[in-house]
Design an enzyme around this catalytic site. Structure first.
Site, short mmCIF file in Angstrom:
data_model
loop_
_atom_site.label_atom_id
_atom_site.label_comp_id
_atom_site.label_asym_id
_atom_site.label_seq_id
_atom_site.Cartn_x
_atom_site.Cartn_y
_atom_site.Cartn_z
N SER A 137 1.02 -1.00 -0.20
CA SER A 137 -0.12 0.16 -0.08
C SER A 137 1.35 0.96 -0.14
O SER A 137 2.18 1.21 0.54
CB SER A 137 -1.01 -0.57 1.76
N TYR A 150 -1.50 -0.97 10.92
CA TYR A 150 -1.33 -1.38 9.61
C TYR A 150 -0.38 -0.80 8.71
O TYR A 150 0.39 -1.11 7.46
CB TYR A 150 -2.81 -0.90 8.79
N LYS A 154 2.37 -2.66 6.64
CA LYS A 154 2.38 -2.16 4.71
C LYS A 154 4.24 -2.13 4.60
O LYS A 154 4.54 -2.58 3.74
CB LYS A 154 1.48 -1.59 4.70
#
Length: 251
Positions: A137, A150, A154
């Site tokens: 991402s 998160y 990533k």
């Protein structure tokens, strides 16, 4: 062009019951690959003819290896892998607990690492080359509010892509990454459809002036898996409409 064809290959796409993963799987099938779709819930209502679908959670210690075994049983020619499965479990940083952290890392990082390992072992045992795309991402490069676990996961996938590319190059297995920006998916649609000011801010920041769709990620992934990318490994292809290019965006 033949260089972009995936005919003669078979691919496993994790997290492909909806959203980006489903679009990627459909694109790989359209490019000529046999595709094994995967999800941790029910099978999608419509899948391309000739494809397979496997239901399974990736959080168990042996789940990645079991998924690869099942995919090989469904499509013995398996030589392509897309690690797309992942999710978001964050709260505000000061409210985050070990459970949310561990769930994030187990699904978004550990499962990917051991999925690629199981896939690589299977290819090496059959003396076959192959290719992997790890979906990370833009959060792996740029932080976002209330997204600490998160973002960390990533960022780990960005380095994982590079280090696994180096580890697997002697075995003729290419490993690349695809980093989506803001894409309309079942995860993002609820706030995109309700938080209009926030959506408009992103639309001004994105150079191409629109929120991405799952299909925008499909072609780049098919390219990275195809013979057209035969001399590309260890790279991250950012697919964000220009979101991360400028610092401020249009006023």
């Amino acid at each position: 062009m033949q260089a972009f064809s995936l005919a003669g290959s078979a691919a496993l796409v994790t997290g492909s019951s909806k959203g980006i993963g489903l679009a990627i799987g459909e694109a790989l099938q359209a490019a000529g690959a046999e595709v094994v779709f995967h999800g941790n819930t029910t099978r999608p209502a419509v899948l391309p003819p000739g494809s397979a679908f496997i239901t399974g959670d990736l959080l168990g210690a042996d789940a990645p290896a079991r998924l690869v075994d099942a995919a090989l049983a469904a499509k013995p020619g398996l030589d392509l892998l897309v690690c797309n499965a992942g999710s978001f479990f964050d709260r505000d940083f000061l409210a985050m607990g070990p459970a949310e952290w561990e769930r994030t890392m187990n699904l978004n990082v550990r499962a990917v690492y051991f999925l690629v390992q199981a896939f690589a072992k299977a290819l090496i045992a059959r003396r076959r080359p192959g290719a992997v795309v790890i979906v990370s991402s833009t959060n792996g490069f740029q932080s976002e509010e209330e997204s600490t676990a998160y973002d960390t996961s990533k960022g780990a996938l960005v380095m994982m892509t590079r280090t696994l590319a180096q580890a697997l190059a002697p075995h003729h297995i290419r490993v690349n990454g695809m980093a989506p920006g803001l894409i309309r998916t079942p995860l993002t649609a609820p706030w995109l459809d309700t938080q209009h000011a926030k959506r408009q801010h992103y639309e001004k920041k994105i150079l191409l002036e629109r929120i991405g769709e799952p299909g925008d990620c499909a072609g780049p992934t098919a390219f990275l898996l195809s013979p057209a990318a035969a001399y590309i490994t260890g790279q991250i292809l950012v697919v964000d409409g220009g979101l991360t290019v400028g610092q401020i965006g249009r006023m």
